[in-house]
Write an enzyme that holds these catalytic residues in place. Structure first.
Site, short mmCIF file in Angstrom:
data_model
loop_
_atom_site.label_atom_id
_atom_site.label_comp_id
_atom_site.label_asym_id
_atom_site.label_seq_id
_atom_site.Cartn_x
_atom_site.Cartn_y
_atom_site.Cartn_z
N HIS A 264 0.94 -1.17 0.03
CA HIS A 264 0.00 0.01 -0.12
C HIS A 264 1.00 1.31 -0.12
O HIS A 264 0.66 2.19 -0.90
CB HIS A 264 -0.88 -0.05 1.16
CG HIS A 264 -1.67 1.05 1.45
ND1 HIS A 264 -3.10 1.18 0.99
CD2 HIS A 264 -1.53 2.34 1.87
CE1 HIS A 264 -3.50 2.61 1.04
NE2 HIS A 264 -2.74 3.15 1.70
N GLU A 265 1.81 1.33 0.93
CA GLU A 265 2.67 2.43 1.05
C GLU A 265 3.60 2.63 -0.14
O GLU A 265 3.66 3.83 -0.66
CB GLU A 265 3.40 2.45 2.38
CG GLU A 265 2.42 2.40 3.65
CD GLU A 265 1.57 3.51 3.63
OE1 GLU A 265 1.79 4.60 2.92
OE2 GLU A 265 0.47 3.28 4.54
N HIS A 268 1.85 4.59 -2.75
CA HIS A 268 1.84 6.15 -2.82
C HIS A 268 3.34 6.56 -3.13
O HIS A 268 3.08 7.56 -4.17
CB HIS A 268 1.80 6.27 -1.15
CG HIS A 268 0.32 6.39 -0.51
ND1 HIS A 268 -0.72 7.19 -1.07
CD2 HIS A 268 -0.19 5.71 0.23
CE1 HIS A 268 -1.75 7.15 -0.69
NE2 HIS A 268 -1.72 6.00 0.55
N GLU A 294 -5.05 7.60 -3.06
CA GLU A 294 -5.35 6.32 -2.41
C GLU A 294 -5.74 5.41 -3.46
O GLU A 294 -5.75 4.07 -3.54
CB GLU A 294 -6.66 6.61 -1.49
CG GLU A 294 -6.33 7.45 -0.29
CD GLU A 294 -5.19 6.79 0.47
OE1 GLU A 294 -5.07 5.49 0.59
OE2 GLU A 294 -4.56 7.26 1.57
#
Length: 500
Positions: A264-265, A268, A294
């Site tokens: 997830h990170e 980003h 997101e």
């Protein structure tokens, strides 16, 4: 005249950028490794830096320079004009707030994160409540300063994170999700439960960190531009295209937590890293909006990271890392387990089907707080009631309830809806990606994410903050944002997993 304005603009921006970078570094240090004892001194210096930035950006000569550049579009380059326009749009809002209040608010936020962390670690909501009350009080004052005939109340905060989206839009959007997802979730939960008990075995953190290194390579972690540290709540921060930083949190009895946090990170960080470098040090750097951001993190985490094809290559490596714990767990079992649907308490660990319900709960609570329908002291009770109503579960402690998220401690009211909206953007992008690259999942199954990276880079990342989200999604897919692609993605995926 325009030459003088450009000189003032660039000179001032250079100073603001330098101070902003210093603040960025201090905040990163605060979240990762700064000693608790430095809190008071750190807060004081952050206040001083904020005061310097405000004095520079609010100076009449700078404001007038921005206005002059905007008025002379034909005499300046496109990036300078667009950047100045976006900066002036934000500055206009800021100028409506007394400078002293802006500085004091930054000082408040500089201490609130540590207070939240202490409260969470000791399961003591009352320790955090006074700080939270001050933050919400400021948010309400901020709204009053910025309200216009067309944008009032909670809409002011929502517009900060997703320009143009209002309560009416989100209410309609969330109502659609409730109508479509709640019955589907109930239907799924009526099926035979998936066994994911292996996920809660003991997984030594040192071994988790070994697999994390492998996973970072898969996600194209660049040691010259990326850094990873640990924090209580995983997050990503960055500055331009050459400095992207992520954090992770490891639990020795929850294997998948660190895996999907990292993916997830890194979603980003990949977005930020792949913006066009010419936007660095301008208002066009970074992602379009938080929801668009997101969309990228959740695209990598869920659409890629929770796919069967992704784990065809990487699950054998995970089994080699945790030989005893996973010796009897097949790829099929693992895939079904990482996509298990259940009514859970923790948003960041939630499955794709129930995740939006976690966001709806926070959205509804924020509206109640901002509209003076509930008090900060009532928040734990309201939180628990809504979890029981929406998910049929009730937190046993504030640590797994109202204190689980860091976002309110940094004043991010209006941010949570971005997570759910990001799911919609991502699914609509997937629909277009599969039309452009029909064999994308074949590539993923071979351990190759290059096609995914390249498509997202070409269609999303490279544009940075050049376009508003409504324009960007239309440019990418040829359509306005629609919920149907997300709902179809979920329907197809989970009917296959649960075999009906």
């Amino acid at each position: 005249m325009i030459e003088k304005s450009l000189k003032i603009y660039q000179s001032t921006k250079n100073k603001i950028n330098a101070l902003s970078y210093a603040m960025y570094m201090i905040n990163w240090d605060s979240e990762t490794e700064a000693p608790v004892g430095c809190l008071e001194e750190r807060s004081k210096q952050l206040g001083n830096i904020t005061e310097m930035i405000v004095s520079l950006s609010h100076k009449k000569t700078y404001v007038n320079a921005l206005k002059d550049i905007i008025a002379n579009k034909d005499k300046v380059d496109e990036i300078t004009w667009l950047s100045a326009s976006k900066e002036f749009e934000e500055l206009e809002k800021e100028l409506k707030v007394p400078s002293k209040e802006l500085v004091n608010y930054q000082i408040l936020l500089a201490t609130s994160g540590q207070t939240w962390l202490e409260a969470k670690q000791t399961n003591n909501y009352k320790h955090f409540a006074p700080k939270l009350d001050k933050i919400i009080t400021w948010q309400k004052k901020y709204i009053k300063y910025l309200e216009t005939p067309n944008c009032k109340g909670y809409n002011v905060l929502l517009d900060t994170y997703e320009k143009g989206f209002t309560e009416e839009d989100y209410d309609k959007f969330f109502d659609t999700l409730r109508t479509e997802l709640v019955p589907f979730v109930k239907e799924i939960l009526s099926k035979k439960p998936i066994d994911d008990s292996f996920n809660k075995e003991y997984y030594p953190i040192e071994l988790q960190k070994e697999f994390a290194k492998y996973l970072l390579k898969v996600m194209c972690f660049d040691k010259t531009k990326n850094v990873i540290k640990e924090s209580e709540h995983p997050f990503t921060t960055g500055y331009g295209t050459t400095d992207e930083r992520i954090t992770c949190h490891y639990y020795d009895h929850l294997l998948t937590s660190f895996i999907f946090s990292i993916i997830h990170e890194m979603g980003h960080a990949t977005y930020e890293k792949n913006c066009d470098p010419k936007f660095d040090d301008t208002a066009l750097s970074g992602g379009s909006t938080m929801a668009m951001h997101e969309s990228q993190s959740r695209f990598y985490e869920n659409i890629v990271g929770r796919s069967y094809q992704f784990w065809k290559t990487h699950y054998p490596i995970l089994k080699q890392t945790f030989v005893e714990q996973l010796k009897d767990i097949s790829l099929d079992q693992f895939y079904r387990a990482i996509n298990k649907v259940e009514n859970s308490l923790i948003r960041t660990e939630a499955d794709e089907l129930t995740y939006s319900l976690h966001v709806i709960i926070r959205y509804e609570i924020e509206k109640l707080l901002i509209n003076d329908k509930i008090k900060v002291s009532e928040l734990p009770t309201v939180w628990n009631e809504k979890y029981k109503e929406y998910l049929g579960v009730e937190p046993k402690s504030d640590k797994e309830g109202v204190l689980q998220d860091v976002h309110w401690s940094d004043g991010s009211f209006g941010y949570f809806p971005s997570y759910a909206l990001g799911n919609l953007y991502g699914a609509q992008m997937l629909n277009k990606m599969l039309k452009d690259e029909p064999h994308i999942y074949d590539e993923i199954s071979k351990g190759n994410l290059n096609s995914v990276h390249q498509w997202l880079n070409k269609n999303v990342h490279v544009y940075g903050n050049l376009y508003d989200p409504s324009d960007l999604i239309k440019k990418i897919t040829g359509e306005e944002l629609k919920a149907k692609y997300f709902l179809k993605y979920l329907d197809d995926k989970y009917k296959e997993i649960y075999k009906y």
